[in-house]
Write an enzyme that holds these catalytic residues in place. Sequence first.
Site, PDB file in Angstrom:
ATOM      1  CD  GLU A  50       9.369  71.126-118.812  1.00  0.00           C
ATOM      2  OE1 GLU A  50       9.570  70.382-117.862  1.00  0.00           O
ATOM      3  OE2 GLU A  50       9.455  70.763-119.995  1.00  0.00           O
ATOM      4  CE  LYS A  97      12.784  65.057-120.710  1.00  0.00           C
ATOM      5  NZ  LYS A  97      13.768  66.119-120.780  1.00  0.00           N
ATOM      6  CB  SER A 129      17.697  70.754-113.515  1.00  0.00           C
ATOM      7  OG  SER A 129      18.323  70.556-114.770  1.00  0.00           O
ATOM      8  CD  GLU A 164      13.516  66.857-124.329  1.00  0.00           C
ATOM      9  OE1 GLU A 164      12.799  65.852-124.311  1.00  0.00           O
ATOM     10  OE2 GLU A 164      14.219  67.207-123.352  1.00  0.00           O
ATOM     11  CG  ASN A 174       8.818  64.145-120.074  1.00  0.00           C
ATOM     12  OD1 ASN A 174       8.608  63.107-120.711  1.00  0.00           O
ATOM     13  ND2 ASN A 174       9.265  65.266-120.638  1.00  0.00           N
ATOM     14  CG  HIS A 209       8.938  68.480-123.665  1.00  0.00           C
ATOM     15  ND1 HIS A 209      10.236  68.603-124.088  1.00  0.00           N
ATOM     16  CD2 HIS A 209       8.983  68.317-122.328  1.00  0.00           C
ATOM     17  CE1 HIS A 209      11.040  68.498-123.029  1.00  0.00           C
ATOM     18  NE2 HIS A 209      10.307  68.328-121.954  1.00  0.00           N
ATOM     19  N   GLY A 262      17.442  69.179-118.309  1.00  0.00           N
ATOM     20  CA  GLY A 262      18.475  68.150-118.439  1.00  0.00           C
ATOM     21  C   GLY A 262      19.890  68.677-118.286  1.00  0.00           C
TER      22      GLY A 262
HETATM   23  P1  PGA Z   1      14.702  67.393-116.514  1.00  0.00           P
HETATM   24  O1  PGA Z   1      13.584  67.423-117.675  1.00  0.00           O
HETATM   25  O2  PGA Z   1      13.947  67.291-115.198  1.00  0.00           O
HETATM   26  O3  PGA Z   1      15.497  66.147-116.807  1.00  0.00           O
HETATM   27  O4  PGA Z   1      15.476  68.653-116.597  1.00  0.00           O
HETATM   28  C1  PGA Z   1      12.393  68.147-117.530  1.00  0.00           C
HETATM   29  C2  PGA Z   1      11.521  68.010-118.744  1.00  0.00           C
HETATM   30  O5  PGA Z   1      12.050  68.007-119.867  1.00  0.00           O
HETATM   31  O6  PGA Z   1      10.296  67.926-118.629  1.00  0.00           O
END
Ligand code: PGA
Length: 248
Positions: free
Chosen positions: A164, A11, A210, A94, A9, A92, A170
């Site tokens: 997630e 982003k 992560s 976010e 992903n 997601h 992140g």
């Molecule tokens: P990350 O993000 O691997 O940077 O923690 C995962 C995601 O948001 O899908």
Amino acid sequence: MRKPILAGNWKMNKTRDEVIQFTLAVTNRLPLNVECIVCAPAIYLRDLVKRSPDNLHIGAQNMHELDSGAYTGEISPIMLKDTGVEYVILGHSERREYFNETDAKINAKIKKALEVGLKPIICVGEKLETREAGKTNELLESQIVKAFEGVNIDNTENVIIAYEPIWAIGTGKSADSKTAEEACGFIRSVLSKIYSENVANEIRILYGGSVKETNIAEYMAQKDVDGALVGGASLKPESFIELCNKSA
Ligand code: PGA
């Protein structure tokens, strides 16, 4: 047998040059027995579809739930399909948090994605305070039930779920593999109640939060974890190749 998935992903990252470099760097270096996917910013999707090697599949990070209309700035599922995109991340955290996406909206998007032939990667997961209050399963069950309300699953290969935990995204603080396995197993049990045991056993469930080259193997070793949705560590081609190879 559920085929493993490694989905990056990206982003809101990368320039067009970097996207093109990525496709060149991964060519001939991705395993065939893993579904390797990158979910990219919409503006790069056409380039990726045209330039990616056969075993690199392309996904979007969001879509509108309608075919067309007066929705300035939005991208429709028909447009994604027309561009040659195969997958789309929906719900997601976010998007839920910063763009006020509700469970009802996500449900409408899932139905539409399946109707037009896009494969949704549906994200669920709890905040830290929910976990600390011992309410993780309650939340996951509610998110899954609402996401799949009225959704017919004709082909289980076309539906992917990503667990997630928001506190792990992140932050560098990944969930340990036992926590990931418990949540993915729980999600499978909810799917079994909504659909059937067979359907639940066929749907791929990913862990995200992560994930990196050094911990992917622990997740892949878990019975109910079928792959990973990876943000930060999917950006560099060398890391992405390693993640995909370690998911085999
Ligand atoms: P990350 O993000 O691997 O940077 O923690 C995962 C995601 O948001 O899908």
